[in-house]
Structure formats: structure tokens, C-alpha cells
Write a protein that holds these residues in place. Sequence first.
Motif, PDB file in Angstrom:
ATOM      1  N   LYS A  84       5.778  18.596   8.190  1.00 38.32           N
ATOM      2  CA  LYS A  84       7.110  17.996   8.077  1.00 38.32           C
ATOM      3  C   LYS A  84       7.431  17.060   9.245  1.00 38.32           C
ATOM      4  O   LYS A  84       8.093  16.034   9.065  1.00 38.32           O
ATOM      5  N   ASN A  85       6.962  17.407  10.436  1.00 39.04           N
ATOM      6  CA  ASN A  85       7.282  16.596  11.617  1.00 39.04           C
ATOM      7  C   ASN A  85       6.851  15.139  11.478  1.00 39.04           C
ATOM      8  O   ASN A  85       7.389  14.261  12.153  1.00 39.04           O
ATOM      9  N   TYR A  86       5.855  14.894  10.632  1.00 38.15           N
ATOM     10  CA  TYR A  86       5.316  13.535  10.480  1.00 38.15           C
ATOM     11  C   TYR A  86       5.732  12.882   9.162  1.00 38.15           C
ATOM     12  O   TYR A  86       5.159  11.868   8.767  1.00 38.15           O
ATOM     13  N   GLU A  87       6.705  13.463   8.494  1.00 38.73           N
ATOM     14  CA  GLU A  87       7.102  12.925   7.190  1.00 38.73           C
ATOM     15  C   GLU A  87       7.588  11.483   7.297  1.00 38.73           C
ATOM     16  O   GLU A  87       7.230  10.628   6.462  1.00 38.73           O
ATOM     17  N   ASN A  88       8.376  11.164   8.304  1.00 37.59           N
ATOM     18  CA  ASN A  88       8.864   9.779   8.458  1.00 37.59           C
ATOM     19  C   ASN A  88       7.719   8.815   8.732  1.00 37.59           C
ATOM     20  O   ASN A  88       7.735   7.663   8.266  1.00 37.59           O
ATOM     21  N   LEU A  89       6.724   9.244   9.494  1.00 34.54           N
ATOM     22  CA  LEU A  89       5.546   8.396   9.736  1.00 34.54           C
ATOM     23  C   LEU A  89       4.817   8.114   8.426  1.00 34.54           C
ATOM     24  O   LEU A  89       4.423   6.968   8.152  1.00 34.54           O
ATOM     25  N   ARG A  90       4.659   9.159   7.596  1.00 33.85           N
ATOM     26  CA  ARG A  90       3.966   8.956   6.316  1.00 33.85           C
ATOM     27  C   ARG A  90       4.733   7.976   5.436  1.00 33.85           C
ATOM     28  O   ARG A  90       4.140   7.094   4.796  1.00 33.85           O
ATOM     29  N   LYS A  91       6.048   8.133   5.394  1.00 33.19           N
ATOM     30  CA  LYS A  91       6.856   7.211   4.583  1.00 33.19           C
ATOM     31  C   LYS A  91       6.705   5.774   5.076  1.00 33.19           C
ATOM     32  O   LYS A  91       6.611   4.836   4.269  1.00 33.19           O
ATOM     33  N   PHE A  92       6.679   5.609   6.392  1.00 32.30           N
ATOM     34  CA  PHE A  92       6.524   4.264   6.943  1.00 32.30           C
ATOM     35  C   PHE A  92       5.182   3.663   6.527  1.00 32.30           C
ATOM     36  O   PHE A  92       5.102   2.502   6.099  1.00 32.30           O
ATOM     37  N   ILE A  93       4.123   4.444   6.632  1.00 34.14           N
ATOM     38  CA  ILE A  93       2.795   3.946   6.264  1.00 34.14           C
ATOM     39  C   ILE A  93       2.738   3.619   4.773  1.00 34.14           C
ATOM     40  O   ILE A  93       2.236   2.564   4.359  1.00 34.14           O
ATOM     41  N   ILE A  94       3.278   4.529   3.960  1.00 36.29           N
ATOM     42  CA  ILE A  94       3.236   4.329   2.505  1.00 36.29           C
ATOM     43  C   ILE A  94       4.026   3.086   2.100  1.00 36.29           C
ATOM     44  O   ILE A  94       3.591   2.310   1.239  1.00 36.29           O
ATOM     45  N   ASN A  95       5.161   2.863   2.725  1.00 35.63           N
ATOM     46  CA  ASN A  95       6.049   1.776   2.309  1.00 35.63           C
ATOM     47  C   ASN A  95       5.794   0.449   3.019  1.00 35.63           C
ATOM     48  O   ASN A  95       6.264  -0.596   2.566  1.00 35.63           O
ATOM     49  N   ASN A  96       5.041   0.476   4.133  1.00 38.21           N
ATOM     50  CA  ASN A  96       4.851  -0.754   4.899  1.00 38.21           C
ATOM     51  C   ASN A  96       3.393  -1.126   5.135  1.00 38.21           C
ATOM     52  O   ASN A  96       3.105  -2.243   5.565  1.00 38.21           O
ATOM     53  N   LYS A  97       2.485  -0.188   4.895  1.00 37.38           N
ATOM     54  CA  LYS A  97       1.060  -0.442   5.096  1.00 37.38           C
ATOM     55  C   LYS A  97       0.288   0.091   3.899  1.00 37.38           C
ATOM     56  O   LYS A  97       0.866   0.616   2.951  1.00 37.38           O
ATOM     57  N   SER A  98      -1.025  -0.015   3.974  1.00 37.69           N
ATOM     58  CA  SER A  98      -1.890   0.584   2.966  1.00 37.69           C
ATOM     59  C   SER A  98      -3.031   1.292   3.673  1.00 37.69           C
ATOM     60  O   SER A  98      -3.581   0.771   4.653  1.00 37.69           O
ATOM     61  N   ILE A  99      -3.358   2.486   3.188  1.00 32.69           N
ATOM     62  CA  ILE A  99      -4.551   3.178   3.696  1.00 32.69           C
ATOM     63  C   ILE A  99      -5.725   2.674   2.870  1.00 32.69           C
ATOM     64  O   ILE A  99      -5.855   2.999   1.692  1.00 32.69           O
ATOM     65  N   SER A 100      -6.554   1.832   3.494  1.00 27.52           N
ATOM     66  CA  SER A 100      -7.681   1.282   2.729  1.00 27.52           C
ATOM     67  C   SER A 100      -8.786   2.308   2.574  1.00 27.52           C
ATOM     68  O   SER A 100      -9.474   2.356   1.549  1.00 27.52           O
TER      69      SER A 100
END
Length: 646
Positions: free
Chosen positions: A10-26
Amino acid sequence: MTPFVWMFIKNYENLRKFIINNKSISSLIQLEYSAFSEATVPICTFVLSNFDENYAGTYLKLSEFTGGMDVQKEKVLQIINGDEILNDKNKFIMKKENFNSIPGNPISYWVNDSIIDIFKNSKKLGKIVAPKCGLKTGITEKYVRKWFEVDYNNIGFDIPNREMAKKSMLKWFPASNGGQYRKWYGNIEDVVFWYDDGYEIRNLFNPNGKLKSRPQNMQYYFKKGLTWSALTSKKLSLRLSPIGNIITGAGYGLFNNEFSLLTIMGFLNSKIATYFSSIFSETLNFEVGILNRMPILIKENSEINKLVSDNITISKENWDNYEFSFDFIKHPFMNFNSDLLKECYEMYASDFKLKFNELKKNEEQINVFFIQEYDLKNHIKKNVPNEDITLFKPNLTEDIKSFISYAVGCMFGRYSLDNEGLQFAGGEFNIDNYHKFIPDEDNIIPVLDSEYFEDDIVNRFVEFVKICFGEETLEENLDFIANALAKNKKPSREKIREYMLKNFFNDHKKTYKKCPIYWQFSSGKENGFNCLVYMHRYEPSLVARIRTDYLHKTQKAIEQAIANCDNIINHSSSNTEVTKATKEKSKLQKQLKETQEYDEALAHIANQNIKINLDDGVKVNYAKFQNIEVSKEGKKSKKINLLKKL
């Protein structure tokens, strides 16, 4: 390269949202837990690219392949080179938008479209029931005890709410406090100090004025619910938290007034819930948020409720067979009508097998129901491995040891052959309450390598077995007990004596989680003198009685035994007898010297008439008899432990 916890917790949920919405995991590779030896945590390695709304990344799951980075490298190359089996099982293509469909946005890249649809079309468990964190006392060592440490008369059981708990004026209340991997029922061993509605804990402040404790969600204290362990070595496992229990920080609670907790319990203990919990987190920390996000498609089901209720009953009966349960009534061997212990054990094992098979069948029926409800027959099989059936299984050696422990309990009056359940665990002891088997009158039972006292522990145990199963089968029963303890060819009573002297206390300490209630006074490694006492019957004069009535008599017996050895050495014509007597004399001399040093430490404590307070727990009280400094004129002082080390 990073620790992979950011993918789930849970502590990293905002980080995951940022990556999902602003970047792509290639691409991302999740490595085996200990593959990268330079790291002290499990890691993943990944590449981020600039934002592409429709991008589908490539993910490799290598967590099952042990053997270090060379193995990980080999598997990656095999996948790149087109290995069909690995590509089918360990390679995944995932659109980034799918991560937004999973509550909490975990990077659960192996989830397919059918699972995504379940999340889209279901309610979250947190909308139906109330998973809650519980009481954090702020000072665990002060406010939490094992139930068997304190005065049993000061524990409040089955109290339905805070108001009645306060009116009871009792100090301690059962706590659902996590514990080992176990389903349905169990792990209720702790009590928490909640005197006067927890006034002391609720007003525990740090020097800076900040509340040190966290008495959260108090409206759920004492309510019936479900509990689970925050940290576990295995899977999610829910247990009943009965009326009267307080949930704690290590054992979360789940409560509800409308939807059946039994149906919810069946779901959460099913392989379906295990599968979903792995989607939310690959760590072993089952926090409240994981249960809150569970997808619920089910309605209350009477068939599931019946299966779950039966499972709770089976699991509780199994838990209550052992002394660490406060509902323990007698050793299970005593439930069978036979005068042979061997037959009692066989009937006990046979009865367990029936219960085990019933529980396993029930769990698999529950799995079938939820697999059908969630249409996941292609993902999950109903089968439950035997090791996931969380009942304590029969084991001849361990069960004989627990029978011996029960016998020792009867010797001290903790248990009684006259009445089932706990007979004495605090208060005023009355030996007139016992008739079939009379407890030790002075609360001191010698445990020695020779029979210096008529009431030593082996003689008392033999008497106990005779009273329980009869004199005609006594020798056969003693042989059965002794052969379960040791496979050598020594006589049965000698095997039993050896176990009592060398291993009983260690086994007792293990059973009672390093909070033993039977204390072993011990002169040291030479075993010159040992005796057991029952903590709940302790009196300030006890140490003095140990010294004068038992230690001094033991010393005289050792001196006499040395004199007997001298007589053989000086007068026997047999070299074998002389050699044996010489060896025995050397041992006895070491024992005598050990007891003489021990006597000085005992005398020091005996003169103090030390009192103990059961509310302080075993460790605090135990320490009063350890590291006793003994000094002699002209010699360096020495510290001696009166009790065996914890």
C-alpha cells in the motif's frame, strides 16, 4: 533494479498510479527471492519508457527458479530464444490499463482478462464486512501475557462488551494476537491487560505528550469476529475470534452484523482467496487492505455455513487437546475406555484420521463451490494438500511427552483426576479438593538421577499411571511410554528417569512458549540436584524448604553413595566392580561439589523470602532467581542460576 515490494504494498500505491498513468513498463523481470546475493531482499529489474497509452509490456516471472543469478540469466535467455514451455508459463504480456482495474493497482502482470472482469463486476469485501486493526498496547512486554502465566482467576472469559468487562473488575482478557498458520480455530494463547476498560493503556503517553499506545477500533473489542495473522510463513488463514476476545495489532479482526461471517470465512480460507491475495501481494504481510480489496461475487450460503461451522468444531476440538488451550479438560488418552496406553493411542490416532479426512473433504467442497461461483475451474483446482490441513497430527513420541506433562500437572494439582479442566492456577490451594490422585503437598518434586526420595518424580509418575490404568497393566504401559521416549535397551523406569532429568523441562518450556509454569531448580550440568515447583503455588518460604528438606538430604545421600563406592574400591576383588565404582565416585564427587556451591546461592535467596507477582509474568519473576552472586573470601565472586535457563 529495486526491491519488488513497490509492486504490491500500500505504501507505494501512489507511485504505481504515477507509473501506470504517466509512463509505461516496457519490460520487467521478477527474480527469485534470493537470486541476487548482493541484495538482502527479493528484487525485480525493469525498464520504463515514455508514456504510451496502448503499450503492452513484457513480464518474466522467475520466482520459482532457485540457484542464483546464473540460473536467472539462463532462464531469460531460454525465453528470448523461444522456449515454448517457459514462454507459456513464465512470460506475460500485460496492457498497462489493466492494472487500473485491480484494487490498489498492484503490478500483478500474470492476471488475465477473465480475472480482470471479476474485479470489474464484483464488490470489494471491505464494502460488505469490516476488516479492522486492533489494540497496540505500546509496551507489549508489560501489557501482554500468555494466559497460563497469570492468575487464572483474574482472566475474564466470554465477556460480550467493554461495559461488562469494566464492571467485572478483572485484569486480563483473551487476545486474538496472530500466530502460526492455522485455519478455522486456534492461536488463542495471549491475554491483554484491560483493567478498568484499559484506562492505563489508553492513557499511556510518551514524554513528548504523544499517545504511545494505539487503542483503535475499540467498538469491536469483545465482539465475535474472524481473525488472521498479519505476518505468516504461509497463506492467508482465518480463524474464529470468539465473544470476549480483543483484537490486537498482530492479529487483525473482521466483523459484520448482517452478512454471515461463516460464508465469508469459507471464502477467505478457500483457494480462491489464496489466489486473489497473491494478486494483491507476493509478500507474506496480510494487511487489512488486502482483505478490503477481495472481490466478492457471492451471497450467504447455508451449505457453506454448515461446512465452515463443522470445520470450526473439528479445529477447536483439536486445539483443545493440548494444554496451551484454556479449554483443555484432560489428556486425550483419557477419553478412551482401555487399560492399555497403546490401545488409547491407537484409538486416538484413528479418531484423528476420521476428523482429518472430514476436514479435508469439507475444505475441498468449499473450494468447489467458490471455483464454480467465480468460474475459475481453468485456474484453480479444488485439491487441498495434506500439509495445508492445519490440525495438530498424532505423533507417538510427542503425545507421550504431552501425557507426561499432564501427569506432572496432576502431581502439582493444576489438573485433577476428579474433575475435568483446570483445577488450580492461582488463589488459595486446598489439597483436600483431590481424592483419586493426591498432588504433592509441599509443591517440591525431586528430579534426580537416583532414587533418593520416595516422592521423586519417577515414583509419582508410576503411581499416576497405575491409578489411571490399573496395576495389572502397569509394566506394559511403562514399557510403552519408555519405548516412545528412547529406543535403547535400558529398563523402562531408567528411560523415564532420564527423560525427566534431561529433557522434560526443555519440552515444557517449548510447549509453554518460553514461559514455563513448572520451574526446575537445578544445581548445574552435573545434575547433582534438581527439583520442580509449580509457579502458581509458589510461597516465599519455598526456597528455604528446597534447601533444608531436599538439597541437604540429597547431599547426605550423595556422601553415603561415595562411601559405598569407597567400600567397593577398597574391598572388592572384582576389577569390573572396582572400575565401575571408581567411575561412579568421580561423578558423585563432582555432583557434591556442585551442590555445595548451589547451597550457598540457595541460602542467599532463602533468607530474602522473595515474593512473586503472577501479573508480572514468568520472565520477570524468573529473573529473581537467576545470576545470584556468591562470593568467598579471597576468591573472585561467582554468579549462579538457581533455575534452568529459559
